[in-house]
Design an enzyme around this catalytic site. Structure first.
Site, PDB file in Angstrom:
ATOM      1  N   HIS A 144      33.093  54.788   2.777  1.00  0.00           N
ATOM      2  CA  HIS A 144      32.854  56.075   2.140  1.00  0.00           C
ATOM      3  C   HIS A 144      33.703  56.599   1.323  1.00  0.00           C
ATOM      4  O   HIS A 144      34.615  56.963   2.057  1.00  0.00           O
ATOM      5  CB  HIS A 144      32.079  56.977   3.108  1.00  0.00           C
ATOM      6  CG  HIS A 144      30.735  56.363   3.514  1.00  0.00           C
ATOM      7  ND1 HIS A 144      29.695  57.257   4.048  1.00  0.00           N
ATOM      8  CD2 HIS A 144      30.020  55.177   3.464  1.00  0.00           C
ATOM      9  CE1 HIS A 144      28.452  56.548   4.216  1.00  0.00           C
ATOM     10  NE2 HIS A 144      28.733  55.316   4.102  1.00  0.00           N
ATOM     11  N   TYR A 194      26.185  66.950   4.760  1.00  0.00           N
ATOM     12  CA  TYR A 194      26.592  68.008   5.694  1.00  0.00           C
ATOM     13  C   TYR A 194      25.616  68.934   5.162  1.00  0.00           C
ATOM     14  O   TYR A 194      26.445  69.577   4.229  1.00  0.00           O
ATOM     15  CB  TYR A 194      27.802  68.136   6.015  1.00  0.00           C
ATOM     16  CG  TYR A 194      28.646  67.266   6.869  1.00  0.00           C
ATOM     17  CD1 TYR A 194      29.074  65.877   6.140  1.00  0.00           C
ATOM     18  CD2 TYR A 194      28.881  67.204   8.104  1.00  0.00           C
ATOM     19  CE1 TYR A 194      29.705  64.991   7.019  1.00  0.00           C
ATOM     20  CE2 TYR A 194      29.595  66.326   9.052  1.00  0.00           C
ATOM     21  CZ  TYR A 194      29.959  65.148   8.302  1.00  0.00           C
ATOM     22  OH  TYR A 194      30.660  64.155   8.892  1.00  0.00           O
ATOM     23  N   PRO A 252      31.139  67.026  17.685  1.00  0.00           N
ATOM     24  CA  PRO A 252      31.352  65.706  16.580  1.00  0.00           C
ATOM     25  C   PRO A 252      31.357  66.078  15.205  1.00  0.00           C
ATOM     26  O   PRO A 252      31.312  65.031  14.295  1.00  0.00           O
ATOM     27  CB  PRO A 252      29.822  64.961  17.011  1.00  0.00           C
ATOM     28  CG  PRO A 252      29.089  66.197  17.620  1.00  0.00           C
ATOM     29  CD  PRO A 252      30.081  67.192  18.229  1.00  0.00           C
ATOM     30  N   LYS A 285      35.929  63.191  14.821  1.00  0.00           N
ATOM     31  CA  LYS A 285      37.332  62.745  15.288  1.00  0.00           C
ATOM     32  C   LYS A 285      37.789  62.086  16.673  1.00  0.00           C
ATOM     33  O   LYS A 285      38.893  61.502  17.027  1.00  0.00           O
ATOM     34  CB  LYS A 285      38.287  64.326  15.308  1.00  0.00           C
ATOM     35  CG  LYS A 285      38.622  64.783  13.918  1.00  0.00           C
ATOM     36  CD  LYS A 285      39.664  63.891  13.307  1.00  0.00           C
ATOM     37  CE  LYS A 285      39.678  64.395  11.890  1.00  0.00           C
ATOM     38  NZ  LYS A 285      39.367  63.206  10.744  1.00  0.00           N
ATOM     39  N   TYR A 332      39.514  64.970   7.051  1.00  0.00           N
ATOM     40  CA  TYR A 332      38.466  64.169   7.578  1.00  0.00           C
ATOM     41  C   TYR A 332      38.769  62.641   7.303  1.00  0.00           C
ATOM     42  O   TYR A 332      38.359  61.945   8.252  1.00  0.00           O
ATOM     43  CB  TYR A 332      37.101  64.510   6.503  1.00  0.00           C
ATOM     44  CG  TYR A 332      35.908  63.941   6.742  1.00  0.00           C
ATOM     45  CD1 TYR A 332      35.026  64.711   7.395  1.00  0.00           C
ATOM     46  CD2 TYR A 332      35.494  62.604   6.692  1.00  0.00           C
ATOM     47  CE1 TYR A 332      33.608  64.138   8.026  1.00  0.00           C
ATOM     48  CE2 TYR A 332      34.390  61.904   7.227  1.00  0.00           C
ATOM     49  CZ  TYR A 332      33.461  62.715   7.653  1.00  0.00           C
ATOM     50  OH  TYR A 332      32.339  62.402   8.039  1.00  0.00           O
TER      51      TYR A 332
HETATM   52  C1  LIG Z   1      26.789  60.674  22.396  1.00  0.00           C
HETATM   53  C2  LIG Z   1      28.055  60.673  21.653  1.00  0.00           C
HETATM   54  C3  LIG Z   1      28.300  60.839  20.163  1.00  0.00           C
HETATM   55  C4  LIG Z   1      29.828  60.813  19.955  1.00  0.00           C
HETATM   56  N1  LIG Z   1      29.757  60.827  18.233  1.00  0.00           N
HETATM   57  C5  LIG Z   1      30.847  60.699  17.924  1.00  0.00           C
HETATM   58  C6  LIG Z   1      31.279  60.688  16.747  1.00  0.00           C
HETATM   59  O1  LIG Z   1      30.154  60.766  15.758  1.00  0.00           O
HETATM   60  N2  LIG Z   1      32.305  60.795  16.090  1.00  0.00           N
HETATM   61  C7  LIG Z   1      33.523  60.559  17.044  1.00  0.00           C
HETATM   62  O2  LIG Z   1      34.566  60.407  16.429  1.00  0.00           O
HETATM   63  N3  LIG Z   1      33.242  60.863  18.149  1.00  0.00           N
HETATM   64  C8  LIG Z   1      31.793  60.903  18.741  1.00  0.00           C
HETATM   65  N4  LIG Z   1      31.973  60.621  20.188  1.00  0.00           N
HETATM   66  C9  LIG Z   1      33.124  60.571  21.047  1.00  0.00           C
HETATM   67  C10 LIG Z   1      33.659  59.311  20.893  1.00  0.00           C
HETATM   68  O3  LIG Z   1      32.654  58.412  21.506  1.00  0.00           O
HETATM   69  C11 LIG Z   1      34.788  59.233  22.085  1.00  0.00           C
HETATM   70  O4  LIG Z   1      35.734  60.213  21.384  1.00  0.00           O
HETATM   71  C12 LIG Z   1      35.351  57.999  22.489  1.00  0.00           C
HETATM   72  O5  LIG Z   1      34.583  56.954  22.987  1.00  0.00           O
HETATM   73  C13 LIG Z   1      36.738  57.871  23.029  1.00  0.00           C
HETATM   74  O6  LIG Z   1      37.115  56.787  23.727  1.00  0.00           O
HETATM   75  P1  LIG Z   1      37.678  56.695  25.095  1.00  0.00           P
HETATM   76  O7  LIG Z   1      38.323  55.340  25.298  1.00  0.00           O
HETATM   77  O8  LIG Z   1      38.696  57.599  25.394  1.00  0.00           O
HETATM   78  O9  LIG Z   1      36.722  57.120  26.230  1.00  0.00           O
HETATM   79  P2  LIG Z   1      35.380  56.350  26.378  1.00  0.00           P
HETATM   80  O10 LIG Z   1      35.006  55.617  25.174  1.00  0.00           O
HETATM   81  O11 LIG Z   1      34.531  57.110  27.163  1.00  0.00           O
HETATM   82  O12 LIG Z   1      35.718  55.054  27.479  1.00  0.00           O
HETATM   83  C14 LIG Z   1      36.233  55.573  28.820  1.00  0.00           C
HETATM   84  C15 LIG Z   1      35.743  54.643  29.660  1.00  0.00           C
HETATM   85  O13 LIG Z   1      36.233  54.791  30.933  1.00  0.00           O
HETATM   86  C16 LIG Z   1      35.391  54.235  32.095  1.00  0.00           C
HETATM   87  N5  LIG Z   1      35.667  55.056  33.249  1.00  0.00           N
HETATM   88  C17 LIG Z   1      35.396  56.071  33.608  1.00  0.00           C
HETATM   89  N6  LIG Z   1      35.548  56.505  34.975  1.00  0.00           N
HETATM   90  C18 LIG Z   1      36.455  55.486  35.194  1.00  0.00           C
HETATM   91  C19 LIG Z   1      37.286  55.105  36.526  1.00  0.00           C
HETATM   92  N7  LIG Z   1      37.275  55.965  37.376  1.00  0.00           N
HETATM   93  N8  LIG Z   1      37.600  53.844  36.589  1.00  0.00           N
HETATM   94  C20 LIG Z   1      37.461  52.993  35.497  1.00  0.00           C
HETATM   95  N9  LIG Z   1      36.913  53.048  34.416  1.00  0.00           N
HETATM   96  C21 LIG Z   1      36.426  54.474  34.327  1.00  0.00           C
HETATM   97  C22 LIG Z   1      33.842  54.566  31.381  1.00  0.00           C
HETATM   98  O14 LIG Z   1      32.812  54.021  31.923  1.00  0.00           O
HETATM   99  C23 LIG Z   1      34.086  54.533  30.116  1.00  0.00           C
HETATM  100  O15 LIG Z   1      33.781  53.135  29.615  1.00  0.00           O
HETATM  101  C24 LIG Z   1      30.685  60.845  20.758  1.00  0.00           C
HETATM  102  C25 LIG Z   1      30.556  60.617  22.092  1.00  0.00           C
HETATM  103  C26 LIG Z   1      29.176  61.029  22.649  1.00  0.00           C
HETATM  104  C27 LIG Z   1      28.978  60.739  24.105  1.00  0.00           C
END
Ligand SMILES: Cc1cc2nc3c(=O)[nH]c(=O)nc-3n(C[C@H](O)[C@H](O)[C@H](O)COP(=O)(O)OP(=O)(O)OC[C@H]3O[C@@H](n4cnc5c(N)ncnc54)[C@H](O)[C@@H]3O)c2cc1C
Length: 396
Positions: free
Chosen positions: A78, A206, A297, A301, A389
């Site tokens: 995009h 948006y 969201p 980011k 962005y």
């Molecule tokens: C519904 C939703 C919509 C979103 N939409 C957007 C968007 O449009 N744009 C955007 O940029 N971001 C969005 N986000 C945010 C984005 O998904 C997260 O920022 C991203 O997943 C972060 O990655 P992470 O690896 O830090 O955490 P996560 O992807 O949450 O991964 C963490 C993992 O750790 C595991 N875990 C938890 N506790 C433990 C433990 N004690 N031991 C071992 N494993 C554990 C969990 O099961 C999980 O799989 C959204 C989030 C949600 C919930």
């Protein structure tokens, strides 16, 4: 105490989200061992729809580090977005303004790419583990866990990476007196809809309106993702398809634009929070991704910040193993937080500029339209939005 099988690694990583898996991948490429422990199953993560927009730096990291080039083959590039207010659309042309783009590519595909690469490279990623607890962060760090077959392990490691998401257990290991939580809650949420319908537009829209915010996004040729601003306590069961489409129509239709509608396949309420937990390092423990910070969201980011954190963390760990110097590890927290706070500001700004508070009076509403007008009518305003962005240059 039950017998624990002892295994050794260099970096123990909790969480197989984008942060944990990307860190493990980057470490493996540099010859540094890691073990990833994940509470959920591979299938559950692969089926959880979340983020969808990747900054150009995130795409570059996925492709250049050899995870996969599927994002550029199958994702949608995009080159801009539309801001819509007062019934008029204003295009923010990323390419023209900053020479960059973003890619629409679901987080579920990012996960499949990362998990697939780790598996192909013989990475040690253990899904469906239980009872993960971290011990002896001051001495030889250990993580206790029970694997999917019910076998108890003690994982010994030089360092522990807490990439365990927004409800992070690892975060709680930093003594309360030494950590600080910054938190902001918003008076609205997003009502997310997955609908079987053709695309209404090629780029994200948006939309700000007297009735509230709406975001028109895309998934495939036949399934679309859209959101509208709602009350945080909204119950999806109170929303029929007709009521949903009526809400969208009142917020985006007009002046020749008409949303394409279809059966609603899924609906969910997404609450917003901004949070930052500092420091992101405590002794042998490093926090990364949602474990350390969450953003609303609106700025897209969250996933991008998670990838940036582990890129910065990887540089510190790689430097330590190559030279013995802890200099880059010692500055990990401040270097990662530099971008985190920029993203917090951008997400907060986009959210407050585009959403309409229920209690907004005439002055607040007119001021908001003035702000939107100031942004789209100024080259510098549009360029700030485009740069933030698509991702600030010098991603680190
Ligand atoms: C519904 C939703 C919509 C979103 N939409 C957007 C968007 O449009 N744009 C955007 O940029 N971001 C969005 N986000 C945010 C984005 O998904 C997260 O920022 C991203 O997943 C972060 O990655 P992470 O690896 O830090 O955490 P996560 O992807 O949450 O991964 C963490 C993992 O750790 C595991 N875990 C938890 N506790 C433990 C433990 N004690 N031991 C071992 N494993 C554990 C969990 O099961 C999980 O799989 C959204 C989030 C949600 C919930």
């Amino acid at each position: 105490m039950a017998h624990r099988h002892v295994i050794n690694t260099q970096i123990a990583i909790l969480g197989a989200g984008p942060a944990g898996l990307m860190l493990s991948h980057l470490l493996a490429k540099a010859g540094i061992e890691s073990t990833v422990l994940e509470l959920r199953s591979h299938q559950e993560i692969a089926e959880t729809a979340r983020a969808g927009i990747l900054e150009h730096g995130s795409v570059k990291l996925l492709v250049d580090s050899g995870v996969s080039d599927r994002v550029v083959r199958n994702g949608d590039r995009h080159d801009g977005i539309e801001l819509r207010f007062n019934g008029e659309s204003h295009r923010i042309d990323f390419q023209d303004l900053v020479g960059e783009s973003v890619w629409l590519y679901p987080q579920t595909d990012v996960f499949l790419d990362l998990a697939g690469r780790r598996q192909a490279d013989g990475g040690d990623v253990r899904y469906s583990v239980t009872d993960t607890t971290v011990h002896d962060l001051e001495g030889e760090a250990k993580v206790w866990f029970t694997d999917a077959d019910g076998v108890d392990f003690e994982l010994r490691a030089d360092f522990v990476a807490g990439a365990d998401g927004s409800r992070s257990y690892c975060r709680s290991l930093i003594p309360e007196a030494q950590r600080k939580r910054y938190f902001h809650e918003y008076p609205f949420a997003w009502f997310g809809v997955l609908a079987e319908a053709p695309r209404s537009s090629e780029e994200l829209i948006y939309a700000n309106s007297d009735h509230g915010f709406a975001l028109i996004s895309q998934r495939t040729e036949t399934v679309q993702r859209m959101y509208f601003q709602c009350d945080p306590d909204e119950d999806v069961n109170n929303w029929s398809d007709e009521r949903i489409w009526e809400t969208f129509r009142s917020r985006v239709n007009g002046n020749g634009f008409e949303l394409k509608e279809g059966p609603v396949l899924d609906k969910t309420v997404l609450k917003f929070r901004s949070s930052v937990h500092t420091p992101m390092r405590h002794g042998k423990l490093f926090l990364a991704g949602d474990a350390a910070h969450t953003v609303p969201p609106t700025g897209a980011k969250g996933l991008n910040l998670a990838l940036n954190d582990v890129k910065v963390l990887f540089e510190g760990l790689d430097s330590f193993y190559q030279t013995g110097s802890t200099a880059l590890l010692d500055t990990y927290s401040s270097r990662a937080l530099d971008r985190v706070w920029k993203a917090q500001q951008f997400s907060y700004w986009m959210t407050s500029m585009l959403h309409t508070p229920a209690e907004a009076d005439d002055f607040q509403r007119a001021r908001q339209l003035g702000e939107l007008n100031a942004v789209v009518s100024s080259h510098h305003g549009r360029a700030y939005l485009a740069e933030a962005y698509t991702g600030w240059p010098g991603a680190r």
